[in-house]
Design an enzyme around this catalytic site. Sequence first.
Site, mmCIF file in Angstrom:
data_model
loop_
_atom_site.group_PDB
_atom_site.id
_atom_site.type_symbol
_atom_site.label_atom_id
_atom_site.label_comp_id
_atom_site.label_asym_id
_atom_site.label_seq_id
_atom_site.Cartn_x
_atom_site.Cartn_y
_atom_site.Cartn_z
ATOM 1 C CG LEU A 10 -1.767 -1.203 1.461
ATOM 2 C CD1 LEU A 10 -2.393 -1.161 2.846
ATOM 3 C CD2 LEU A 10 -2.830 -1.273 0.384
ATOM 4 C CB SER A 46 8.802 -0.311 2.507
ATOM 5 O OG SER A 46 8.618 0.133 1.191
ATOM 6 C CB VAL A 57 0.591 -5.550 5.120
ATOM 7 C CG1 VAL A 57 0.132 -4.190 4.627
ATOM 8 C CG2 VAL A 57 -0.559 -6.534 5.214
ATOM 9 C CD GLU A 58 6.772 -2.867 0.179
ATOM 10 O OE1 GLU A 58 7.678 -2.066 -0.103
ATOM 11 O OE2 GLU A 58 6.468 -3.833 -0.547
ATOM 12 C CB VAL A 59 2.534 0.732 4.803
ATOM 13 C CG1 VAL A 59 2.090 2.178 4.634
ATOM 14 C CG2 VAL A 59 1.337 -0.152 5.138
#
Length: 64
Positions: A10, A46, A57-59
């Site tokens: 994201l 990230s 999940v990678e932000v």
Amino acid sequence: PTSGSGDFCLITDRPLDEVRARLAANGVAVELGPVERIGARGPMMSVYFRDPDGNLVEVSEYLP
């Protein structure tokens, strides 16, 4: 598909420090990060964590 086999990224327009603070406030453990990566639009920072199903999940926040 099996539980925990997915991963996705994201992109946020919020500062990554703010994202990390919200994760911590909600008891979400960061597995890695912040780390520099290269995305489709260039360099980004990230953080990685797991969702309730175990998916990665990678932000990410693009660097200026």
